[in-house]
Design a protein around this motif. Structure first.
Motif, PDB file in Angstrom:
ATOM      1  N   LEU A 196       0.832  -1.210   0.000  1.00 19.01           N
ATOM      2  CA  LEU A 196       0.000   0.000   0.000  1.00 19.01           C
ATOM      3  C   LEU A 196       0.865   1.259   0.000  1.00 19.01           C
ATOM      4  N   GLN A 197       1.822   1.307   0.913  1.00 18.47           N
ATOM      5  CA  GLN A 197       2.614   2.532   1.042  1.00 18.47           C
ATOM      6  C   GLN A 197       3.422   2.811  -0.223  1.00 18.47           C
ATOM      7  N   VAL A 198       3.963   1.749  -0.816  1.00 19.64           N
ATOM      8  CA  VAL A 198       4.774   1.984  -2.017  1.00 19.64           C
ATOM      9  C   VAL A 198       3.873   2.302  -3.218  1.00 19.64           C
ATOM     10  N   MET A 199       2.741   1.643  -3.325  1.00 18.62           N
ATOM     11  CA  MET A 199       1.819   1.947  -4.440  1.00 18.62           C
ATOM     12  C   MET A 199       1.376   3.412  -4.355  1.00 18.62           C
ATOM     13  N   ILE A 200       0.921   3.803  -3.168  1.00 20.02           N
ATOM     14  CA  ILE A 200       0.441   5.193  -3.006  1.00 20.02           C
ATOM     15  C   ILE A 200       1.615   6.159  -3.156  1.00 20.02           C
ATOM     16  N   GLY A 201       2.737   5.802  -2.515  1.00 22.99           N
ATOM     17  CA  GLY A 201       3.898   6.686  -2.568  1.00 22.99           C
ATOM     18  C   GLY A 201       4.413   6.904  -3.979  1.00 22.99           C
ATOM     19  N   GLN A 202       4.309   5.877  -4.798  1.00 23.05           N
ATOM     20  CA  GLN A 202       4.800   6.010  -6.185  1.00 23.05           C
ATOM     21  C   GLN A 202       3.738   6.645  -7.093  1.00 23.05           C
ATOM     22  N   GLY A 203       2.584   6.893  -6.549  1.00 19.72           N
ATOM     23  CA  GLY A 203       1.616   7.693  -7.318  1.00 19.72           C
ATOM     24  C   GLY A 203       0.405   6.960  -7.865  1.00 19.72           C
ATOM     25  N   ILE A 204       0.130   5.752  -7.385  1.00 17.84           N
ATOM     26  CA  ILE A 204      -1.083   5.078  -7.857  1.00 17.84           C
ATOM     27  C   ILE A 204      -2.236   5.455  -6.926  1.00 17.84           C
ATOM     28  N   VAL A 205      -3.268   6.036  -7.483  1.00 14.93           N
ATOM     29  CA  VAL A 205      -4.453   6.352  -6.678  1.00 14.93           C
ATOM     30  C   VAL A 205      -5.578   5.432  -7.149  1.00 14.93           C
ATOM     31  N   PRO A 206      -6.118   4.610  -6.252  1.00 16.16           N
ATOM     32  CA  PRO A 206      -7.204   3.720  -6.691  1.00 16.16           C
ATOM     33  C   PRO A 206      -8.406   4.538  -7.167  1.00 16.16           C
ATOM     34  N   ARG A 207      -9.102   3.986  -8.180  1.00 16.29           N
ATOM     35  CA  ARG A 207     -10.244   4.719  -8.719  1.00 16.29           C
ATOM     36  C   ARG A 207     -11.424   4.692  -7.742  1.00 16.29           C
ATOM     37  N   ASP A 208     -11.517   3.664  -6.924  1.00 18.59           N
ATOM     38  CA  ASP A 208     -12.682   3.494  -6.050  1.00 18.59           C
ATOM     39  C   ASP A 208     -12.239   2.796  -4.774  1.00 18.59           C
ATOM     40  N   TYR A 209     -13.189   2.615  -3.872  1.00 17.70           N
ATOM     41  CA  TYR A 209     -12.878   1.884  -2.640  1.00 17.70           C
ATOM     42  C   TYR A 209     -13.795   0.677  -2.520  1.00 17.70           C
ATOM     43  N   HIS A 210     -13.466  -0.194  -1.560  1.00 21.99           N
ATOM     44  CA  HIS A 210     -14.287  -1.385  -1.353  1.00 21.99           C
ATOM     45  C   HIS A 210     -15.620  -0.971  -0.709  1.00 21.99           C
ATOM     46  N   PRO A 211     -16.760  -1.521  -1.194  1.00 23.17           N
ATOM     47  CA  PRO A 211     -18.068  -1.129  -0.638  1.00 23.17           C
ATOM     48  C   PRO A 211     -18.198  -1.373   0.867  1.00 23.17           C
ATOM     49  N   LEU A 212     -17.345  -2.220   1.426  1.00 28.65           N
ATOM     50  CA  LEU A 212     -17.421  -2.422   2.886  1.00 28.65           C
ATOM     51  C   LEU A 212     -17.161  -1.119   3.649  1.00 28.65           C
ATOM     52  N   ALA A 213     -16.487  -0.199   3.003  1.00 33.92           N
ATOM     53  CA  ALA A 213     -16.246   1.095   3.658  1.00 33.92           C
ATOM     54  C   ALA A 213     -17.538   1.897   3.798  1.00 33.92           C
ATOM     55  N   ASN A 214     -18.605   1.432   3.154  1.00 38.34           N
ATOM     56  CA  ASN A 214     -19.905   2.113   3.283  1.00 38.34           C
ATOM     57  C   ASN A 214     -20.719   1.591   4.466  1.00 38.34           C
ATOM     58  N   ASN A 215     -20.102   0.691   5.229  1.00 37.71           N
ATOM     59  CA  ASN A 215     -20.864   0.091   6.328  1.00 37.71           C
ATOM     60  C   ASN A 215     -21.092   1.030   7.511  1.00 37.71           C
ATOM     61  N   MET A 216     -20.658   2.237   7.399  1.00 36.36           N
ATOM     62  CA  MET A 216     -20.986   3.261   8.410  1.00 36.36           C
ATOM     63  C   MET A 216     -21.277   4.564   7.682  1.00 36.36           C
ATOM     64  N   SER A 217     -21.943   5.463   8.397  1.00 38.01           N
ATOM     65  CA  SER A 217     -22.267   6.740   7.753  1.00 38.01           C
ATOM     66  C   SER A 217     -20.971   7.530   7.562  1.00 38.01           C
ATOM     67  N   LEU A 218     -21.004   8.520   6.708  1.00 43.29           N
ATOM     68  CA  LEU A 218     -19.798   9.322   6.484  1.00 43.29           C
ATOM     69  C   LEU A 218     -19.375  10.025   7.774  1.00 43.29           C
ATOM     70  N   ALA A 219     -20.362  10.487   8.541  1.00 43.91           N
ATOM     71  CA  ALA A 219     -20.035  11.162   9.808  1.00 43.91           C
ATOM     72  C   ALA A 219     -19.343  10.191  10.767  1.00 43.91           C
ATOM     73  N   GLN A 220     -19.845   8.958  10.821  1.00 46.03           N
ATOM     74  CA  GLN A 220     -19.212   7.945  11.695  1.00 46.03           C
ATOM     75  C   GLN A 220     -17.800   7.643  11.213  1.00 46.03           C
ATOM     76  N   LEU A 221     -17.670   7.534   9.907  1.00 42.67           N
ATOM     77  CA  LEU A 221     -16.358   7.222   9.330  1.00 42.67           C
ATOM     78  C   LEU A 221     -15.358   8.334   9.669  1.00 42.67           C
ATOM     79  N   GLN A 222     -15.795   9.580   9.544  1.00 39.33           N
ATOM     80  CA  GLN A 222     -14.874  10.689   9.819  1.00 39.33           C
ATOM     81  C   GLN A 222     -14.513  10.745  11.309  1.00 39.33           C
ATOM     82  N   ALA A 223     -15.500  10.420  12.152  1.00 40.75           N
ATOM     83  CA  ALA A 223     -15.217  10.398  13.595  1.00 40.75           C
ATOM     84  C   ALA A 223     -14.216   9.284  13.910  1.00 40.75           C
ATOM     85  N   THR A 224     -14.380   8.134  13.241  1.00 37.19           N
ATOM     86  CA  THR A 224     -13.456   7.007  13.440  1.00 37.19           C
ATOM     87  C   THR A 224     -12.035   7.404  13.021  1.00 37.19           C
ATOM     88  N   LEU A 225     -11.941   8.032  11.870  1.00 36.52           N
ATOM     89  CA  LEU A 225     -10.614   8.443  11.379  1.00 36.52           C
ATOM     90  C   LEU A 225      -9.962   9.426  12.360  1.00 36.52           C
TER      91      LEU A 225
END
Ligand code: FAD
Length: 496
Positions: A440-469
């Motif tokens: 992950l660190q080398v992919m991101i560090g070298q400049g690969i940005v994934p086009r999307d994320y895994h739908p499991l990241a939708n298992n909480m509201s955006l507000a909950q997700l931001q609070a978690t982060l």
């Protein structure tokens, strides 16, 4: 050949020879006797100063006290590698040994970041990584927390010559016999082709049932005698030269390795307690020796304290790391440039593999085939990881980097990149030394940005997700204020 293995002979007393001697003796005990032949006149390659966290396991198994080890080998702490200018000139990122953030069940942490649009600016990623935070702030202490989120894996930079000496003392105490001398001739059985004895310049013969070739680049047994052959990877990993030179230590001791991309290669900077290790790894097809030398010497931070040493190498591996009654360990087995400090680890894992498959009752094809299969997979996986660093770059100022970007890469790596690009999915191939976090660190560090994320990241509201982060970031950053500087940590160790 059915022949009980009672005596193992190790040829070579560099890092590979002494790790092999110490670990085999420790694990096999009195089941075998071990004799190691080395020549002070020939000496060792004298580089290899940066390690990765599994070395702690090696030291623990050998019963090495960490404080004594740090003192005796002039070691410093390594939390990460900082890659400077690798993606583009001026950009840098870290490949740290820590885990970024905290992953919910079945969903890697970075999917949460992607959903919150934080992956587009790669700086965000590392704000959730304790190793990075401590590396940037120059801090270190062991964190005694039961919470795995505060794990801070680390390795060491050390003087490889002193480490070999340290292991020699330990090995001899356990009963390993050391023989000084130059091997001039190797005796082989006419029928089986098995090695029977090493004949020294003095005329003495060292006989054995099983031989470990730790003779370094010379590869005296595995290649010169058994002609095993070499799979060349220089069409992918094009660097074939290194110039190494130590310099005066810096005032502040960094707790990470620096890897600085240059026009036709890269430069390492490794902080030890008593000096700095430096070197330039480059491709002779793209850069002359004079130019490389100028580049390295003009980029040294401190004054050079010895003459620079030029080392030629060919990236690749032996077709078989175990051939007849010889196992190649260390540089005799193959070479992968020190970009991710993997060579000493490969020594360690080769010896562990040999212990698992040790032919107590004689060498047989099943053991040999399994050993060679596992070694090949291990080398292949590391090779792919190294190619990733070179291939995914946006540097525009040289043919070297353009060619690396445009080259054909192994299918296994192409697949990994494609699947990550699509929606950030990462899978650890079986036993891959590098976990998802490293990729992950080398992919991101070298400049690969994934086009999307895994739908499991939708298992909480955006507000909950931001609070978690926010909470995870706070937990990761909280220990920082209490940690001493890396230099104070080392000073404290020296006083104990
Ligand atoms: P050597 O150190 O060369 O030892 C060979 C031994 O064989 C010596 O004792 C020699 O005397 C003996 N020998 C040879 N011929 C004979 C003979 N005829 N008779 C008797 N004895 C003989 N690895 C890392 O993990 N991290 C790093 O940061 C790192 N940086 C590196 C940088 C460069 C430029 C290079 C080239 C390598 C680097 N490595 C690194 C790899 C690391 O240096 C080696 O894996 C490690 O030192 C092991 O080397 P060795 O013991 O196989 O060989």
């Amino acid at each position: 050949m059915s022949h009980t293995i009672k005596k193992v002979v190790i040829l070579g007393g560099g890092t590979a020879g002494w790790i092999s001697a110490a670990l085999l003796k420790k694990l096999l005990g009195s089941a075998v006797s071990i004799e190691l032949v080395e020549s002070e006149k020939i000496g060792t390659i004298g580089v290899g100063e940066a390690t990765i966290p599994p070395i702690q396991h090696l030291n623990n198994v050998l019963g090495i006290n960490e404080v004594e080890f740090i003192r005796e080998t002039k070691a410093t702490i390594k939390l990460a590698i900082k890659f400077e200018h690798w993606k583009t000139q001026g950009h840098s990122y870290y490949h740290s040994f820590g885990a970024v953030g905290k992953s919910p069940a079945f969903c890697h942490f970075h999917h949460l970041l992607k959903r919150d649009n934080q992956l587009e600016n790669d700086e965000h990623l590392w704000q959730y990584d304790l190793n990075y935070l401590c590396a940037e702030a120059g801090k270190f202490a062991k964190i005694n927390s039961k919470d795995p989120i505060l794990d801070m894996p680390y390795a060491y930079h050390f003087d490889a010559g002193l480490y070999a000496k340290f292991l020699r003392k330990l090995s001899e105490k356990m009963g390993v016999v050391r023989k000084e001398g130059i091997v001039e001739q190797v005796k082989q059985c006419n029928e089986s082709g098995f090695i029977q004895a090493l004949k020294l310049k003095s005329g003495q013969e060292i006989t054995g049932d099983f031989f470990i070739d730790c003779s370094g680049i010379a590869a005296l047994l595995i290649q010169k005698k058994l002609n095993t052959g070499y799979e060349d990877w220089s069409h992918w990993l094009r660097c074939d030269r290194a110039i190494a030179v130590p310099s005066e230590r810096a005032e502040t001791t960094l707790n990470y390795t620096r890897s600085i991309a240059h026009e036709s290669g890269w430069q390492w900077s490794i902080p030890l307690q008593h000096r700095n290790g430096n070197g330039l790894v480059y491709s002779s097809n793209y850069c002359s020796e004079d130019k490389a030398m100028d580049l390295l010497m003009s980029n040294l931070e401190g004054k050079a304290i010895a003459d620079p040493k030029i080392i030629k190498f060919q990236t690749g591996r032996r077709y078989k790391q175990w051939n007849k009654n010889v196992v190649a360990v260390g540089l005799s087995s193959g070479f992968l440039e020190p970009l991710e400090s993997t060579s000493i680890h490969l020594i360690q894992s080769a010896v562990v593999r040999l212990v698992h498959l040790f032919p107590h009752h004689g060498v047989n094809d099943t053991l040999v085939t399994e050993y060679n299969k596992q070694s090949a997979v291990e080398y292949d996986q590391i090779k792919d990881f190294l190619i990733l660093h070179y291939h995914v770059n946006q540097r525009e100022n040289s043919d070297f980097w353009r060619d690396m970007r445009n080259m054909d890469i192994p299918d296994s790596l192409r697949h990994k990149i494609e699947i990550f690009k699509e929606n950030g999915r990462l899978f650890r191939d079986q036993n891959d030394l590098f976990l998802e976090n490293s990729w992950l660190q080398v992919m991101i560090g070298q400049g690969i940005v994934p086009r999307d994320y895994h739908p499991l990241a939708n298992n909480m509201s955006l507000a909950q997700l931001q609070a978690t982060l926010k909470k995870i970031k706070e937990i990761k950053q909280e220990p920082m204020s209490k940690l001493p500087s890396h230099d104070d940590f080392l000073k404290h160790i020296m006083k104990i």
